[in-house]
Design a protein around this motif. Structure first.
Motif, mmCIF file in Angstrom:
data_model
loop_
_atom_site.group_PDB
_atom_site.id
_atom_site.type_symbol
_atom_site.label_atom_id
_atom_site.label_comp_id
_atom_site.label_asym_id
_atom_site.label_seq_id
_atom_site.Cartn_x
_atom_site.Cartn_y
_atom_site.Cartn_z
ATOM 1 N N THR A 62 0.694 -1.359 -0.076
ATOM 2 C CA THR A 62 0.759 0.009 0.426
ATOM 3 C C THR A 62 0.765 1.728 0.039
ATOM 4 N N ALA A 63 0.298 2.548 -0.419
ATOM 5 C CA ALA A 63 0.841 3.440 -0.627
ATOM 6 C C ALA A 63 0.162 4.313 0.234
ATOM 7 N N ASP A 64 0.830 4.801 0.765
ATOM 8 C CA ASP A 64 -0.048 5.944 1.896
ATOM 9 C C ASP A 64 -1.242 7.212 1.405
ATOM 10 N N ILE A 65 -0.389 7.674 0.074
ATOM 11 C CA ILE A 65 -1.432 8.263 -1.403
ATOM 12 C C ILE A 65 -1.853 8.266 -2.312
ATOM 13 N N VAL A 66 -3.001 7.394 -2.822
ATOM 14 C CA VAL A 66 -2.690 7.147 -4.492
ATOM 15 C C VAL A 66 -3.359 7.951 -4.988
ATOM 16 N N PHE A 67 -3.116 7.808 -6.022
ATOM 17 C CA PHE A 67 -4.123 9.239 -6.657
ATOM 18 C C PHE A 67 -3.992 8.676 -8.227
ATOM 19 N N ARG A 68 -5.245 7.295 -9.056
ATOM 20 C CA ARG A 68 -5.059 6.180 -9.146
ATOM 21 C C ARG A 68 -5.055 6.344 -10.500
ATOM 22 N N PRO A 69 -6.356 7.364 -11.698
ATOM 23 C CA PRO A 69 -6.412 8.321 -12.648
ATOM 24 C C PRO A 69 -4.727 8.820 -13.237
ATOM 25 N N ALA A 70 -4.061 9.563 -11.883
ATOM 26 C CA ALA A 70 -2.418 9.809 -12.801
ATOM 27 C C ALA A 70 -1.936 9.241 -11.965
ATOM 28 N N GLU A 71 -1.902 7.705 -11.636
ATOM 29 C CA GLU A 71 -0.836 6.759 -11.278
ATOM 30 C C GLU A 71 0.384 7.325 -10.427
ATOM 31 N N VAL A 72 -0.217 8.007 -9.595
ATOM 32 C CA VAL A 72 1.062 8.366 -8.812
ATOM 33 C C VAL A 72 0.617 7.766 -7.448
ATOM 34 N N ALA A 73 1.893 7.364 -7.095
ATOM 35 C CA ALA A 73 1.695 6.703 -5.597
ATOM 36 C C ALA A 73 2.689 7.722 -4.820
ATOM 37 N N VAL A 74 2.593 7.719 -3.366
ATOM 38 C CA VAL A 74 3.115 8.657 -2.797
ATOM 39 C C VAL A 74 3.549 8.113 -1.715
ATOM 40 N N PHE A 75 4.290 8.084 -0.789
ATOM 41 C CA PHE A 75 5.071 7.361 0.109
ATOM 42 C C PHE A 75 5.757 8.204 1.216
ATOM 43 N N ILE A 76 5.076 8.460 2.840
ATOM 44 C CA ILE A 76 5.848 9.255 3.357
ATOM 45 C C ILE A 76 6.555 8.531 4.735
ATOM 46 N N ASP A 77 7.989 8.055 4.315
ATOM 47 C CA ASP A 77 8.787 6.505 5.086
ATOM 48 C C ASP A 77 8.813 8.073 6.701
ATOM 49 N N GLY A 78 9.041 6.970 7.090
ATOM 50 C CA GLY A 78 9.393 7.787 8.791
ATOM 51 C C GLY A 78 10.587 7.024 9.387
ATOM 52 N N CYS A 79 11.588 8.232 9.222
ATOM 53 C CA CYS A 79 12.954 7.930 9.551
ATOM 54 C C CYS A 79 13.767 7.090 9.263
ATOM 55 N N TYR A 80 13.141 6.175 10.687
ATOM 56 C CA TYR A 80 13.465 4.541 11.573
ATOM 57 C C TYR A 80 13.165 3.455 11.188
ATOM 58 N N TRP A 81 11.933 3.763 10.194
ATOM 59 C CA TRP A 81 11.516 2.564 9.682
ATOM 60 C C TRP A 81 12.375 2.317 8.521
ATOM 61 N N HIS A 82 12.369 3.737 7.548
ATOM 62 C CA HIS A 82 13.119 3.009 6.058
ATOM 63 C C HIS A 82 14.318 3.440 5.875
#
Length: 149
Positions: free
Chosen positions: A55-75
């Motif tokens: 899963t992505a944090d924010i998904v714009f399906r028609p534009a096919e853009v997936a946004v991830f906001i990653d935590g500094c520790y976990w990623h």
């Protein structure tokens, strides 16, 4: 003593780790609020590709853009990641697996024609939202009701 079969080093640590959110974090909510204020609509914690169990944090399906906001520790943020002092082998391996999964996710989404935008939790939400909005508007398919002006 940790509960039987637990990966936590103590009961207190276990409670702390269980309280950490995997979605709807403060950085995500701030960015989403700014995007919504700009009139953008999106899916939250959604699978960009139906056959990819990620899963992505924010998904714009028609534009096919997936946004991830990653935590500094976990990623494993290169600026802010601090290796753990307790149970180092477990947590360091976990972060490495997260980073490998992030690269694999990016690769699969890009191969399917998606734009992947990744931001660190410490980045300014306003700057993230501006970049996301610009990329979504570039990739958004034309609306059927609008003529060329």
């Amino acid at each position: 003593m940790p509960p039987a079969g637990s990966w936590a080093s103590s009961a207190g640590r276990r409670r702390n780790m269980q309280a950490i959110r995997s979605r709807d974090t403060k950085p995500e909510r701030l960015v989403r609020s700014l995007l919504h204020a700009q009139g953008l609509r999106y899916r939250v914690a959604a699978q960009p590709l139906r056959n990819l169990r990620r899963t992505a944090d924010i998904v714009f399906r028609p534009a096919e853009v997936a946004v991830f906001i990653d935590g500094c520790y976990w990623h494993g943020c290169p600026e802010h990641y601090v290796p753990p002092r307790t149970n180092e082998g477990y947590w360091s391996a976990k972060v490495e697996r997260n980073m490998a999964r992030d690269r694999d996710t990016d690769s699969k989404l890009k191969a399917a024609g998606w734009l992947v935008l990744r931001f660190w939790e410490h980045e300014a939400p306003e700057e993230c939202a501006l970049r996301i909005a610009a990329e979504v508007s570039k990739r958004r398919p034309p609306s059927p009701g609008r003529g060329n002006r």
